[in-house]
Write a protein that holds these residues in place. Structure first.
Motif, PDB file in Angstrom:
ATOM      1  N   SER A  90       0.608  -1.440   0.038  1.00  9.63           N
ATOM      2  CA  SER A  90       0.059   0.206  -0.326  1.00  9.63           C
ATOM      3  C   SER A  90       0.760   1.127   0.196  1.00  9.63           C
ATOM      4  O   SER A  90       1.973   0.979   0.237  1.00  9.63           O
ATOM      5  CB  SER A  90      -0.801  -0.193   1.440  1.00  9.63           C
ATOM      6  OG  SER A  90      -0.193   0.357   2.593  1.00  9.63           O
ATOM      7  N   ALA A  91       0.133   2.664  -0.791  1.00  8.84           N
ATOM      8  CA  ALA A  91       1.484   3.366  -0.665  1.00  8.84           C
ATOM      9  C   ALA A  91       0.081   4.551  -0.253  1.00  8.84           C
ATOM     10  O   ALA A  91      -0.650   4.620  -0.261  1.00  8.84           O
ATOM     11  CB  ALA A  91       0.845   3.765  -2.190  1.00  8.84           C
ATOM     12  N   LYS A  92       1.007   5.111   0.881  1.00  5.92           N
ATOM     13  CA  LYS A  92      -0.117   7.052   1.331  1.00  5.92           C
ATOM     14  C   LYS A  92       1.267   7.790   0.775  1.00  5.92           C
ATOM     15  O   LYS A  92       2.187   7.673   1.567  1.00  5.92           O
ATOM     16  CB  LYS A  92       0.222   6.676   2.290  1.00  5.92           C
ATOM     17  CG  LYS A  92      -0.560   7.821   3.208  1.00  5.92           C
ATOM     18  CD  LYS A  92      -0.844   6.998   5.301  1.00  5.92           C
ATOM     19  CE  LYS A  92      -1.762   8.257   5.813  1.00  5.92           C
ATOM     20  NZ  LYS A  92      -2.229   7.556   7.510  1.00  5.92           N
ATOM     21  N   PHE A  93       0.394   9.038   0.759  1.00  3.94           N
ATOM     22  CA  PHE A  93       1.274  10.865   0.807  1.00  3.94           C
ATOM     23  C   PHE A  93       0.930  10.976   1.841  1.00  3.94           C
ATOM     24  O   PHE A  93      -0.556  11.384   1.585  1.00  3.94           O
ATOM     25  CB  PHE A  93       1.131  11.043  -0.524  1.00  3.94           C
ATOM     26  CG  PHE A  93       1.895  12.297  -1.266  1.00  3.94           C
ATOM     27  CD1 PHE A  93       3.622  11.911  -0.837  1.00  3.94           C
ATOM     28  CD2 PHE A  93       1.384  13.624  -1.012  1.00  3.94           C
ATOM     29  CE1 PHE A  93       3.890  13.344  -1.313  1.00  3.94           C
ATOM     30  CE2 PHE A  93       2.193  14.615  -1.090  1.00  3.94           C
ATOM     31  CZ  PHE A  93       3.692  14.832  -1.723  1.00  3.94           C
ATOM     32  N   GLU A  94       1.773  11.782   2.419  1.00  3.93           N
ATOM     33  CA  GLU A  94       1.321  12.396   3.487  1.00  3.93           C
ATOM     34  C   GLU A  94       2.725  13.493   4.397  1.00  3.93           C
ATOM     35  O   GLU A  94       3.784  13.044   3.926  1.00  3.93           O
ATOM     36  CB  GLU A  94       0.962  11.768   5.375  1.00  3.93           C
ATOM     37  CG  GLU A  94       0.424  12.389   5.977  1.00  3.93           C
ATOM     38  CD  GLU A  94       0.474  11.862   6.881  1.00  3.93           C
ATOM     39  OE1 GLU A  94      -0.398  12.268   8.144  1.00  3.93           O
ATOM     40  OE2 GLU A  94       0.970  10.275   7.269  1.00  3.93           O
ATOM     41  N   ASN A  95       1.733  15.070   3.763  1.00  2.55           N
ATOM     42  CA  ASN A  95       3.393  15.526   4.079  1.00  2.55           C
ATOM     43  C   ASN A  95       4.485  15.807   3.045  1.00  2.55           C
ATOM     44  O   ASN A  95       5.390  16.044   4.344  1.00  2.55           O
ATOM     45  CB  ASN A  95       2.606  15.932   6.028  1.00  2.55           C
ATOM     46  CG  ASN A  95       2.672  16.132   6.686  1.00  2.55           C
ATOM     47  OD1 ASN A  95       1.265  16.325   6.183  1.00  2.55           O
ATOM     48  ND2 ASN A  95       2.136  15.248   7.923  1.00  2.55           N
ATOM     49  N   GLY A  96       4.433  15.955   2.665  1.00  3.37           N
ATOM     50  CA  GLY A  96       5.555  15.810   0.782  1.00  3.37           C
ATOM     51  C   GLY A  96       6.012  14.500   1.263  1.00  3.37           C
ATOM     52  O   GLY A  96       7.291  14.733   0.900  1.00  3.37           O
TER      53      GLY A  96
END
Length: 245
Positions: A90-96
């Motif tokens: 799984s992938a998650k983009f958070e705060n750059g």
């Protein structure tokens, strides 16, 4: 493709300029999963793309505009661990920062549980009894190997002892022989007695030795007497024959 202005005239599209960008990355290994962290400042979720190839390679790419006809882009590849459950990535983009989580198929806790179960199985009463029985079996085998030469030596010693006893018994029996042999035998037996009887044995041997010459002398005298009588008779008969003539 050319753009058209409001008057229908063609307007030339300026060429886009791309600036390659290499994001910093970090792989954090944990008990249940490995997590890949990519620092992508200024990017948005829709400007990135994450792909997993059939060969187990993670391809991560993205691009974003940074000015007029100017774009910033990147592309990186990361191999997936062998014990990774690829169906649960799984992938998650958070705060750059882009976080790509890679769960493990066999976690350290599972390994520990298996090792603990194996240890418990080894320490179980059945396993201990089996180890004890095997140890006793090896001990019996070692004792048998050690005692076998001792038994053979004891058997050989017993055989030799019986042979020596039989020889002594045969030596103790009197064989038919003349009196001189008997005296010699008694002398030998006297010599084999204890130290306290040594004087008595020597006296017996001396008496036996003195008896032997006496018997020989007696036999010699008897023979001479017989011979003298025979000569005397022969002379008498010879004288009688001459007188008759």
């Amino acid at each position: 493709m050319q753009k058209m202005n409001s008057k229908g005239a063609e307007v030339a599209t300026p060429t886009q300029i791309y600036e390659d960008f290499v994001p910093s990355s970090k792989l954090v290994k944990e008990e249940h999963s490995d997590t890949l962290h990519l620092t992508l400042p200024g990017f948005k979720t829709e400007q990135m793309r994450v792909q997993l190839t059939e060969t187990g390679i993670l391809k991560i790419s993205g691009q974003r505009p940074i000015g007029q006809n100017k774009w910033q882009r990147f592309q990186k590849e990361f191999p997936v661990a062998e014990n990774c459950d690829q169906s649960k990535i799984s992938a998650k983009f958070e705060n750059g920062t882009l976080h790509i989580k890679q769960p493990k198929l066999i976690t350290s806790s599972v390994k520990k549980d298996k090792e603990l179960a194996a240890t418990e199985a080894e320490n179980s009463p059945a396993a201990k009894r089996q180890k004890t029985s095997l140890r006793d079996e090896f001990s019996k085998q070692e004792n048998a190997d050690i005692n076998t030469p001792a038994k053979e030596e004891l058997k050989n010693s017993s055989t030799k002892t019986s042979e020596q006893t039989e020889a002594k018994n045969l030596a103790g029996k009197k064989l038919p022989a003349d009196e001189s042999s008997s005296s010699s035998s008694s002398c030998s037996e006297s010599e084999s007695e204890s130290t306290d009887d040594e004087t008595t044995g020597n006296a017996s041997c001396l008496a036996a030795s003195l008896k032997k010459p006496r018997k020989v002398m007696k036999m010699t005298l008897v023979a001479l007497s017989v011979l003298g009588i025979g000569l005397y008779v022969a002379n008498v008969m010879k004288s009688a024959n001459e007188a008759e003539k």
